[in-house]
Design a protein around this motif. Sequence first.
Motif, PDB file in Angstrom:
ATOM      1  N   GLY A  35       0.886  70.251 121.123  1.00 52.42           N
ATOM      2  CA  GLY A  35       0.659  71.681 121.025  1.00 52.42           C
ATOM      3  C   GLY A  35       1.915  72.426 120.633  1.00 52.42           C
ATOM      4  N   TRP A  36       1.728  73.555 119.950  1.00 50.38           N
ATOM      5  CA  TRP A  36       2.811  74.495 119.673  1.00 50.38           C
ATOM      6  C   TRP A  36       2.624  75.731 120.546  1.00 50.38           C
ATOM      7  N   PHE A  37       3.701  76.179 121.177  1.00 56.13           N
ATOM      8  CA  PHE A  37       3.734  77.375 121.999  1.00 56.13           C
ATOM      9  C   PHE A  37       4.830  78.300 121.494  1.00 56.13           C
ATOM     10  N   GLU A  44       5.228  85.950 128.691  1.00 55.70           N
ATOM     11  CA  GLU A  44       4.905  84.590 129.085  1.00 55.70           C
ATOM     12  C   GLU A  44       4.744  83.705 127.861  1.00 55.70           C
ATOM     13  N   ARG A  45       4.972  82.416 128.044  1.00 52.96           N
ATOM     14  CA  ARG A  45       4.759  81.452 126.985  1.00 52.96           C
ATOM     15  C   ARG A  45       3.267  81.373 126.667  1.00 52.96           C
ATOM     16  N   GLU A  46       2.924  81.393 125.367  1.00 52.40           N
ATOM     17  CA  GLU A  46       1.528  81.371 124.962  1.00 52.40           C
ATOM     18  C   GLU A  46       1.265  80.239 123.979  1.00 52.40           C
ATOM     19  N   GLY A  47       0.065  79.669 124.058  1.00 47.66           N
ATOM     20  CA  GLY A  47      -0.332  78.622 123.146  1.00 47.66           C
ATOM     21  C   GLY A  47      -0.618  79.170 121.764  1.00 47.66           C
ATOM     22  N   VAL A  48      -0.202  78.447 120.731  1.00 47.16           N
ATOM     23  CA  VAL A  48      -0.372  78.845 119.340  1.00 47.16           C
ATOM     24  C   VAL A  48      -1.352  77.930 118.618  1.00 47.16           C
ATOM     25  N   SER A  49      -1.166  76.615 118.756  1.00 45.94           N
ATOM     26  CA  SER A  49      -1.986  75.645 118.042  1.00 45.94           C
ATOM     27  C   SER A  49      -1.872  74.296 118.718  1.00 45.94           C
ATOM     28  N   CYS A  50      -2.843  73.424 118.460  1.00 52.49           N
ATOM     29  CA  CYS A  50      -2.828  72.080 119.039  1.00 52.49           C
ATOM     30  C   CYS A  50      -3.518  71.121 118.087  1.00 52.49           C
ATOM     31  N   ILE A  51      -3.050  69.876 118.074  1.00 52.11           N
ATOM     32  CA  ILE A  51      -3.651  68.833 117.257  1.00 52.11           C
ATOM     33  C   ILE A  51      -3.822  67.580 118.106  1.00 52.11           C
ATOM     34  N   SER A  52      -4.974  66.918 117.968  1.00 55.10           N
ATOM     35  CA  SER A  52      -5.264  65.732 118.749  1.00 55.10           C
ATOM     36  C   SER A  52      -4.379  64.566 118.328  1.00 55.10           C
ATOM     37  N   SER A  53      -4.408  63.503 119.120  1.00 51.78           N
ATOM     38  CA  SER A  53      -3.531  62.362 118.864  1.00 51.78           C
ATOM     39  C   SER A  53      -3.745  61.733 117.492  1.00 51.78           C
ATOM     40  N   SER A  54      -4.992  61.705 117.024  1.00 50.79           N
ATOM     41  CA  SER A  54      -5.304  61.126 115.719  1.00 50.79           C
ATOM     42  C   SER A  54      -5.178  62.126 114.579  1.00 50.79           C
ATOM     43  N   ASN A  57      -8.753  66.561 115.339  1.00 54.64           N
ATOM     44  CA  ASN A  57      -9.176  67.796 115.982  1.00 54.64           C
ATOM     45  C   ASN A  57      -7.999  68.759 116.035  1.00 54.64           C
ATOM     46  N   THR A  58      -8.214  70.006 115.608  1.00 58.72           N
ATOM     47  CA  THR A  58      -7.175  71.034 115.645  1.00 58.72           C
ATOM     48  C   THR A  58      -7.714  72.300 116.287  1.00 58.72           C
ATOM     49  N   ASP A  59      -6.801  73.108 116.819  1.00 62.47           N
ATOM     50  CA  ASP A  59      -7.161  74.353 117.465  1.00 62.47           C
ATOM     51  C   ASP A  59      -6.093  75.399 117.170  1.00 62.47           C
ATOM     52  N   TYR A  60      -6.522  76.670 117.046  1.00 62.41           N
ATOM     53  CA  TYR A  60      -5.602  77.765 116.777  1.00 62.41           C
ATOM     54  C   TYR A  60      -5.916  78.956 117.667  1.00 62.41           C
ATOM     55  N   ALA A  61      -4.876  79.624 118.140  1.00 66.41           N
ATOM     56  CA  ALA A  61      -5.069  80.893 118.824  1.00 66.41           C
ATOM     57  C   ALA A  61      -5.645  81.912 117.847  1.00 66.41           C
ATOM     58  N   ASP A  62      -6.454  82.844 118.359  1.00 65.35           N
ATOM     59  CA  ASP A  62      -7.076  83.846 117.491  1.00 65.35           C
ATOM     60  C   ASP A  62      -6.040  84.632 116.686  1.00 65.35           C
ATOM     61  N   SER A  63      -4.874  84.865 117.258  1.00 59.22           N
ATOM     62  CA  SER A  63      -3.852  85.671 116.608  1.00 59.22           C
ATOM     63  C   SER A  63      -3.256  85.023 115.361  1.00 59.22           C
ATOM     64  N   VAL A  64      -3.431  83.702 115.196  1.00 57.68           N
ATOM     65  CA  VAL A  64      -2.829  83.010 114.058  1.00 57.68           C
ATOM     66  C   VAL A  64      -3.847  82.335 113.151  1.00 57.68           C
ATOM     67  N   LYS A  65      -5.130  82.386 113.484  1.00 57.05           N
ATOM     68  CA  LYS A  65      -6.158  81.748 112.663  1.00 57.05           C
ATOM     69  C   LYS A  65      -6.136  82.301 111.237  1.00 57.05           C
TER      70      LYS A  65
END
Length: 123
Positions: A35-37, A44-54, A57-65
């Motif tokens: 994950g990127w924070f 406070e520290r906030e989550g930005v994006s995450c990518i699965s081990s392979s 699967n990816t995820d993005y915070a609404d603020s950066v989509k």
Amino acid sequence: QLRLVESGGGLVQPGGSLRLSCAASEFPFDYYAIGWFRQAPGKEREGVSCISSSGGNTDYADSVKGRFAISRDNAKYTVYLQMNSLKPEDTGVYYCAAARGCGSYYVRLYTYWGQGTQVTVSS
């Protein structure tokens, strides 16, 4: 012990782009989601994006989509965060961290952390 080192931060004008890198020790990098924070002064520290081990699967915070893109190259033991159309509110210290999965940005679920790299978006 997994070691993570961020790089690629700097000063950029609004609307500009940066690519951050998160380099890891050789093993067991491909076991972990990454994950990127980010953390701005006084916030406070906030989550930005995450990518699965392979990388499947990816995820993005609404603020950066639509502006940021996360990717990984397990053969190079590296995760990237491409940041486009940067805004002043994107300013902060950016950290990468390792967890079992991308289901949450709760910081205590991320076992290993890098030292952070500063991103400043300003005219």
